[in-house]
Scaffold this active site. Structure first.
Site, PDB file in Angstrom:
ATOM      1  N   LYS C  72       0.864  -1.183   0.000  1.00 44.15           N
ATOM      2  CA  LYS C  72       0.000   0.000   0.000  1.00 44.15           C
ATOM      3  C   LYS C  72       0.900   1.231   0.000  1.00 44.15           C
ATOM      4  O   LYS C  72       1.967   1.238   0.635  1.00 44.15           O
ATOM      5  CB  LYS C  72      -0.881  -0.036   1.244  1.00 44.15           C
ATOM      6  N   SER C 147      -9.683   2.126   3.132  1.00 44.16           N
ATOM      7  CA  SER C 147      -8.774   2.867   2.303  1.00 44.16           C
ATOM      8  C   SER C 147      -7.807   1.982   1.509  1.00 44.16           C
ATOM      9  O   SER C 147      -7.104   2.485   0.629  1.00 44.16           O
ATOM     10  CB  SER C 147      -7.979   3.863   3.133  1.00 44.16           C
ATOM     11  N   SER C 171     -10.009  -0.391   7.220  1.00 43.60           N
ATOM     12  CA  SER C 171      -9.465  -0.181   5.886  1.00 43.60           C
ATOM     13  C   SER C 171      -8.811  -1.377   5.221  1.00 43.60           C
ATOM     14  O   SER C 171      -8.442  -1.287   4.062  1.00 43.60           O
ATOM     15  CB  SER C 171      -8.438   0.965   5.929  1.00 43.60           C
TER      16      SER C 171
END
Lengths: 486, 93, 479
Positions: C72, C147, C171
């Site tokens: 990420k 997210s 997330s």
């Protein structure tokens, strides 16, 4: 108290003191002054995204030690909080500090009379040895250092993240002299504990002042003004003298003061508005979620307790009591632990401890020695003092021996032999020289017998010259007087 | 905790955000709704919240230096630098 | 079959037998990326050359040797950008490795690329990215969740084998549910946060997104463990998770918190999760109803505490030491205000404002301190529930993936979507989302298993047993 006795100054100090450690407060970068810019930085103290702080055990131990030295209560659990504000010298735009739970609370600093400005040391104020109460001591990280040029500023983050102790006093101080003495007395204690070098000029000790005035005898506080940019202990005193006068001038005319922060300008000799209460920061303190609370009662307090030294005030009292030195001499010795160690070693070897103090502090110190490395052994001073006290040499000869001692360090006994300085105390020999003197100075003899007592000095001088300074002055005085029949 | 006085402008100053007039208005409305949702917290009794105890394991760092970043790397992301210092507009006290 | 469609575990076995080489895996993945990344847009960068180079040097004797993994874009990896999908970090190149990244490196993993996210991890749909939206591989008109939307979409879309994400309020788990893959949020303190760009320090955790529970356990084993650089990591000794699968849920006590099955919730979601509960019961688990009474206050508590911490964590983005700086600043104040105004997106600004407000003078007691206290009660709720249960079972998301653009003008509605995942972060326990069904329109539905603090092993065992007894994990989106 102001000159006309109508107004009283009320002063509190916030002292920031850099803690002497190998590494910074929250990362392993070296805690080092004076190196090339930005050579002691890492993701943590640069505030890079994703970095995290880890507290320095030694910095916490030294803060607890300071708390013990100053008689504070130590918090059983230490917590860190974030103090939020934006400034270019702040890598994270929050400073990790302590708000709700400081490491130390309460405590006090005694004002050492010898830490007052010289001209005030004999005053009642200095002799009162007042104890100034502390509110708290907490630990935080220092900010970076900025350099200002014409149109830009440059920032060096070497200092960012170094451990800083903040010591806050109650508003117990009443005069600029006391503030001066407070800082000096505090510094002595910090040195004693090896906590900080506390050099104001190097920025290792920084001081902000809170000052208000009120009618003498009034218990309510007046409007408080904060002073910043004080760069030396004497600067603190100068700033306070000026600011107290400024405030009194305003209130005497019936005006009112603004609660504000003012900047001291040492060159201009005046304070100027920096920011008002309305512009004051909202720091939005909250507990730092990256840092777990630290138990101090699981070994940290014990470790700190073990290194509590003899405090300067204790040391001074002990030196006066056990060694018979003067209070002033004790204060000089207490300032320099290495010198004091040197002295104590010398004093241990003789009963003439006060005489040894004189030799070391008056004579030896003026040669600017390094007591840690000097080849002049402390025991030599004990010998020297003993020789003079026993009458083996007189004090003038003593000075000669001392000079040789410093130039070519060796035992005073040897020096006396080498220089042939043994005092002549043989009554017969002295008597013979006295008779010579009398025979050679008939005028002085006449004068003396006529009542001019000082005329004996010429005779004494003759004997001393004849004996190459080795005659025992006390004995020749007796012998001459006897022979002159006076 | 009734009708919280959120002044988006003032808070934006604290947070160093130069919001546009539009943003200020939009956020005032949107965050007003969010804050209204939070009113309910006031009614929850919180006198007996269990205390969080400090951990027993050691959490401190020994005072032993570890390598710093080389100065070129430390400054490699700086938008402006000169003489190994990070440069910003003149800081006025 | 393309190697990109296999699992980490199966590829590890084949690498060990020297049936395949790491380069073969990377090559197949790159082929899939070429085919579908344009639509999905899961990546902010794909490291073709360096991945192939690293693959050739991979040591397959290591636990993750030769396995390509995506990161990420909020994890620092030396020499790489770390944009957090924000304009304000344009140009930033990380000078250090996050501990999690270093551990994957040490385990022999190969880094394939960096995935898209909601800016600074603030969002539930990946629509708050300054680098474009990511699309759900099951329906490109829908969100992948957020997210960690890029990581979930990549894994589900078969353009990554496995990816790291971060979870502050759901997330990792919510996008896993919406994309039909496995997403694990470990116990707070399991995995070091050093090098993860912080959103909310007391809530953030790094975790894996994978196709299977077994893969998740594999990654967790390499990632977990005390880190002296992160004060909040737990010192317990390293563990290897799921090393001996029990393949049984007999005797397991599973609680269903009644506050998570509210009237009016999405019917298909409820049905799928209750079916899972039934399955567990049929296979020997005991299902009991429990209560987490403070559930309705969790969103408020979360949005006060998370935004408060974030407002401080994001203060460092000021254009001084790194990242984007506003052009020709008049003075320092202008530098700050314009850099941040230009660099942050609207959701980030909203949360900074909210977080600054709840900490500000006169409000901090009513908001921040009050929320902290209620958080303590929420933690207590979970502890009580786990006294009578081994695990809790809930839906992960109140509904399947909604359409792109549907909620972007309604922040509060967007926040309320986090209701099932948020409490786990507040309580600091572990949670995992895995597929448990599909809607009529072929959208994935995820169930969430919640374990007590440091209860990952039991949680993974149950999840693995359930997963392998069903075919949901095998179903692929239209490729």
């Amino acid at each position: 108290m102001s000159a006309n006795g109508k107004w009283e100054a009320v002063i509190g100090l916030e002292v920031h003191c850099q803690v002497r450690t190998a590494t910074k407060m929250f990362c392993g970068c070296a805690n080092q002054y004076g190196d090339a810019p930005n050579t002691h930085v890492c993701p943590v103290c640069l505030g890079l995204p994703g970095s995290l702080p880890v507290p320095n055990e030694e910095a916490i131990r030294k803060t607890i030690l300071t708390g013990f030295m100053l008689g504070c209560q130590i918090a059983p659990v230490a917590r860190f909080d974030r103090k939020n504000y934006f400034y270019p010298d702040m890598p994270k735009n929050y400073q990790i500090s302590q708000y709700d739970d400081p490491l130390c609370a309460g405590g006090s600093v005694g004002l050492d009379p010898f830490q007052f400005p010289k001209e005030l040391q004999e005053t009642e104020e200095a002799q009162a040895r007042r104890k100034i109460r502390l509110v708290r001591i907490h630990l935080e990280e220092d900010v970076a250092k900025s350099f200002h040029f014409e149109e830009r500023s440059g920032i060096d983050f070497n200092r960012a993240g170094t451990p800083l102790m903040e010591i806050v006093t109650e508003a117990d101080l009443r005069t600029p002299g006391e503030a001066f003495a407070f800082l000096g007395s505090l510094r002595q204690i910090l040195w004693a504990g090896g906590v900080s070098d506390a050099d104001m000029e190097k920025g290792q000790l920084r001081c902000d002042v809170n000052i208000s005035v009120r009618p003498a005898g009034e218990s309510k506080f007046g409007t408080k003004v904060e002073l910043k940019n004080l760069n030396s202990i004497s600067g603190v005193r100068r700033a306070l003298v000026h600011e107290i006068a400024r405030q009194i001038a305003v209130v005497e005319k019936g005006g009112s003061l603004v609660q504000e922060t003012r900047r001291w300008d040492d060159n201009a000799g005046a304070t100027f508005t920096m920011r008002t209460k309305e512009q004051a920061h909202d720091y939005r303190y909250f507990p730092d979620p990256d840092l777990l609370p630290v138990r101090t009662d699981r070994g940290l307090q014990e470790a700190a307790k073990k290194s509590v030294p003899e405090l300067p005030s204790e040391m001074q009292a002990r030196l006066v009591k056990d060694f018979g030195v003067t209070a002033y001499q004790a204060s000089v010795l207490a300032c320099d632990r290495v010198l004091c160690g040197f002295y104590e070693k010398a004093a241990a070897a003789t009963k003439n401890k006060a005489a040894v103090a004189n030799w070391i502090l008056n004579d030896f110190l003026s040669t600017q020695p390094d007591p840690a490395t000097t080849p002049v052994k402390p025991e030599y001073f004990a010998e020297l003092a003993d020789l003079v006290t026993a009458g083996k040499i007189n004090s003038a000869q003593g000075k000669k021996v001392f000079a040789e001692l410093v130039a070519n360090p060796s035992s005073p006994h040897e020096i006396v032999k080498k220089m042939g300085l043994e005092q002549i105390s043989d009554t017969g020999a002295l008597a013979a020289m006295c008779e010579e003197a009398i025979a050679a100075n008939p005028r002085s003899v006449e004068d003396y017998r006529a009542g001019k007592m000082n005329a004996i000095n010429a005779l004494k001088g003759f004997v001393m010259k004849k004996s190459q300074g080795k005659a025992n002055p006390v004995q020749i005085d007796e012998i001459l007087k006897q022979k002159l029949g006076g | 905790m009734s009708a919280p006085k959120l002044n988006v402008s003032d808070v934006a100053t604290l947070a160093r955000l130069a919001l546009t007039k539009e943003e200020t208005e939009k956020f005032t409305a949107q965050l007003g709704q969010v804050l209204a949702h939070m009113e309910a917290l006031a009614k929850i009794p919180t006198e007996n919240v269990p205390e969080v105890h400090p951990p027993d394991h050691p959490v401190l760092r020994k005072d032993v230096p570890s390598p710093s970043l080389p100065v070129e790397i430390a400054l490699s992301n700086a938008p402006a630098q000169a003489n190994d210092l990070i440069v910003v507009p003149k800081i006025v006290e | 079959m393309s190697l990109a469609h296999e699992t980490v575990a199966s590829l590890r076995r084949r690498l060990a037998k020297k049936e395949i080489k790491s380069r073969d895996i990377v090559t197949d993945l790159l082929k899939e990326i070429d085919a579908r990344e344009k639509t999905i847009h899961a990546y902010t960068q794909v490291d073709r050359e360096s991945a192939l180079k690293a693959a050739d040097l991979a040591d397959v004797s290591l636990p993750l040797g030769g396995i390509p993994i995506a990161l990420k874009d909020n994890l620092n990896a030396t020499g790489d950008p770390c944009t957090c999908s924000s304009k304000i970090l344009e140009g930033y190149k990380a000078p250090y490795d996050a501990t999690a990244v270093a551990r994957l490196r040490q385990a022999g993993a190969v880094f394939l690329g960096r995935t898209n996210m909601d800016e600074f991890a603030m969002g539930s749909s990946t629509e708050n990215s300054a680098l474009g939206v990511t699309r759900n591989p099951w329906d490109s008109s829908r969100i992948p969740g957020g997210s960690s939307g890029g990581s979930a979409a990549a894994v589900a879309g078969r353009i990554a084998l496995a990816a790291l994400g971060s979870d502050t309020g759901g997330s990792i788990r919510q996008p896993a549910a919406l994309c039909g893959c496995v997403g694990l949020k470990p116990t707070y303190g399991r995995i070091s946060r050093y090098g993860l760009v912080a959103f909310a320090s007391s809530l953030d955790q790094i975790g894996p997104l994978t196709r299977t529970v077994e893969d998740s356990a594999l990654l967790l084993s390499s990632l977990a463990g005390h880190d002296p650089r992160d004060n909040t990591t737990d010192p317990r000794p390293p563990e290897t998770f799921l090393s001996k699968p029990t393949n049984s849920v007999k005797g397991l006590k599973v609680g269903l918190p009644k506050e998570y099955f509210i009237p009016g919730m999405d019917g298909e979601t409820e049905q799928a999760v209750r079916a899972a509960a039934d399955w567990l019961q049929k296979n020997g688990a005991e299902i009991k109803e429990v209560s987490l009474p403070l559930t309705p206050s969790a969103i408020a508590v979360y949005y006060i505490l998370a935004t408060a911490e974030a407002s401080a964590n994001l203060a460092r983005f000021d254009g001084v030491r790194y990242g984007r700086r506003a052009a020709d600043p008049r003075d320092v104040l202008d530098l700050y205000q314009r850099t941040r105004e230009e660099g942050f997106g609207p959701e980030v600004k909203r949360r900074i404002i909210l977080g600054t407000f709840v900490l500000s003078a006169g409000y901090t007691d009513a908001y921040y301190r009050k929320a902290q206290k209620v958080r303590g009660l929420i933690r207590q709720d979970f502890e009580k529930a786990f006294q009578g249960c081994d695990l809790l079972l809930t839906p992960t998301s109140p509904e399947p993936a909604f359409k792109l653009g549907e909620r972007t003008q309604d922040p509060l509605k967007m926040y309320l979507a986090d209701v099932f995942t948020i409490s786990v972060n507040l309580a600091g326990t572990c949670g995992i989302s895995l597929p448990c069904g599909f809607t009529q329109s072929n959208l994935p539905i995820g169930l969430q298993l919640i374990g007590p603090r440091f209860g990952e092993e039991k949680m993974l065992q149950a999840a693995h047993t359930y997963e392998q007894s069903h075919d949901f994990w095998k179903r692929m989106p239209p490729l």
